[in-house]
Write a protein that holds these residues in place. Structure first.
Motif, PDB file in Angstrom:
ATOM      1  N   ASN A 122      50.750 -59.798 -27.323  1.00 14.44           N
ATOM      2  CA  ASN A 122      50.502 -59.623 -28.750  1.00 14.44           C
ATOM      3  C   ASN A 122      49.898 -60.863 -29.381  1.00 14.44           C
ATOM      4  O   ASN A 122      49.047 -60.770 -30.258  1.00 14.44           O
ATOM      5  CB  ASN A 122      51.797 -59.254 -29.475  1.00 14.44           C
ATOM      6  CG  ASN A 122      52.238 -57.840 -29.185  1.00 14.44           C
ATOM      7  OD1 ASN A 122      51.437 -56.993 -28.829  1.00 14.44           O
ATOM      8  ND2 ASN A 122      53.522 -57.585 -29.331  1.00 14.44           N
ATOM      9  N   ALA A 169      44.761 -60.997 -31.386  1.00 19.77           N
ATOM     10  CA  ALA A 169      43.953 -61.383 -32.552  1.00 19.77           C
ATOM     11  C   ALA A 169      42.849 -62.354 -32.150  1.00 19.77           C
ATOM     12  O   ALA A 169      41.739 -62.294 -32.671  1.00 19.77           O
ATOM     13  CB  ALA A 169      44.839 -61.992 -33.626  1.00 19.77           C
ATOM     14  N   VAL A 190      42.384 -52.446 -37.163  1.00 18.05           N
ATOM     15  CA  VAL A 190      43.636 -52.839 -36.519  1.00 18.05           C
ATOM     16  C   VAL A 190      44.757 -52.174 -37.300  1.00 18.05           C
ATOM     17  O   VAL A 190      44.846 -52.320 -38.515  1.00 18.05           O
ATOM     18  CB  VAL A 190      43.820 -54.376 -36.535  1.00 18.05           C
ATOM     19  CG1 VAL A 190      45.155 -54.756 -35.936  1.00 18.05           C
ATOM     20  CG2 VAL A 190      42.679 -55.064 -35.808  1.00 18.05           C
ATOM     21  N   ARG A 207      53.307 -57.863 -40.449  1.00 22.21           N
ATOM     22  CA  ARG A 207      52.439 -57.927 -39.256  1.00 22.21           C
ATOM     23  C   ARG A 207      50.970 -57.990 -39.667  1.00 22.21           C
ATOM     24  O   ARG A 207      50.165 -58.674 -39.037  1.00 22.21           O
ATOM     25  CB  ARG A 207      52.684 -56.720 -38.356  1.00 22.21           C
ATOM     26  CG  ARG A 207      54.054 -56.678 -37.717  1.00 22.21           C
ATOM     27  CD  ARG A 207      54.219 -57.570 -36.512  1.00 22.21           C
ATOM     28  NE  ARG A 207      53.458 -57.167 -35.368  1.00 22.21           N
ATOM     29  CZ  ARG A 207      53.845 -56.251 -34.476  1.00 22.21           C
ATOM     30  NH1 ARG A 207      54.989 -55.645 -34.608  1.00 22.21           N
ATOM     31  NH2 ARG A 207      53.078 -55.963 -33.455  1.00 22.21           N
ATOM     32  N   TRP A 212      48.292 -60.886 -38.544  1.00 23.80           N
ATOM     33  CA  TRP A 212      46.961 -60.625 -37.999  1.00 23.80           C
ATOM     34  C   TRP A 212      45.892 -61.320 -38.827  1.00 23.80           C
ATOM     35  O   TRP A 212      44.969 -61.923 -38.295  1.00 23.80           O
ATOM     36  CB  TRP A 212      46.693 -59.120 -37.946  1.00 23.80           C
ATOM     37  CG  TRP A 212      47.033 -58.518 -36.623  1.00 23.80           C
ATOM     38  CD1 TRP A 212      48.236 -58.019 -36.233  1.00 23.80           C
ATOM     39  CD2 TRP A 212      46.149 -58.366 -35.510  1.00 23.80           C
ATOM     40  NE1 TRP A 212      48.151 -57.565 -34.953  1.00 23.80           N
ATOM     41  CE2 TRP A 212      46.886 -57.753 -34.487  1.00 23.80           C
ATOM     42  CE3 TRP A 212      44.820 -58.677 -35.291  1.00 23.80           C
ATOM     43  CZ2 TRP A 212      46.332 -57.459 -33.247  1.00 23.80           C
ATOM     44  CZ3 TRP A 212      44.258 -58.371 -34.057  1.00 23.80           C
ATOM     45  CH2 TRP A 212      45.020 -57.779 -33.055  1.00 23.80           C
ATOM     46  N   ARG A 229      45.882 -65.048 -38.109  1.00 24.43           N
ATOM     47  CA  ARG A 229      45.358 -65.353 -36.773  1.00 24.43           C
ATOM     48  C   ARG A 229      43.851 -65.118 -36.688  1.00 24.43           C
ATOM     49  O   ARG A 229      43.139 -65.893 -36.047  1.00 24.43           O
ATOM     50  CB  ARG A 229      46.098 -64.542 -35.722  1.00 24.43           C
ATOM     51  CG  ARG A 229      47.520 -65.008 -35.554  1.00 24.43           C
ATOM     52  CD  ARG A 229      48.295 -64.167 -34.594  1.00 24.43           C
ATOM     53  NE  ARG A 229      49.671 -64.647 -34.509  1.00 24.43           N
ATOM     54  CZ  ARG A 229      50.639 -63.976 -33.946  1.00 24.43           C
ATOM     55  NH1 ARG A 229      50.406 -62.806 -33.396  1.00 24.43           N
ATOM     56  NH2 ARG A 229      51.849 -64.482 -33.907  1.00 24.43           N
TER      57      ARG A 229
END
Length: 89
Positions: A34, A38, A54, A61, A65, A68
């Motif tokens: 995980n 990204a 995404v 979360r 994302w 990142r």
């Protein structure tokens, strides 16, 4: 090592990820950690900018994302969040 430190060391040169980046089409990655997803998506975007989707289960979360992807060099104005499909009603 923190993710931000790793991203800065990797820098804008994502040649090491070339083997993971398909040329075109629809792709799904299931066997990638995980934390790395990204960065791979960001590298692919920087190589060939295009719309990508995404889907994540929570707002937190989505923020992870976004942070990142920004670390990989994706411009903040190119990252959008859609409203949640769930409501408190």
């Amino acid at each position: 090592m923190r993710i931000a430190d790793w991203a800065q060391r990797l820098g804008p040169d994502f040649d090491a990820l070339e083997a993971l980046l398909p040329e075109s089409g629809t792709h799904a990655w299931f066997s990638i950690a995980n934390e790395a997803r990204a960065f791979i998506l960001g590298a692919q975007y920087l190589r060939a900018p295009r719309k990508m989707l995404v889907i994540v289960p929570t707002y937190e979360r989505a923020l992870q994302w976004q942070a990142r992807l920004e670390l990989t060099g994706v411009p903040r104005d190119r990252i959008g969040q859609l409203p949640s499909g769930s409501s408190s009603l």
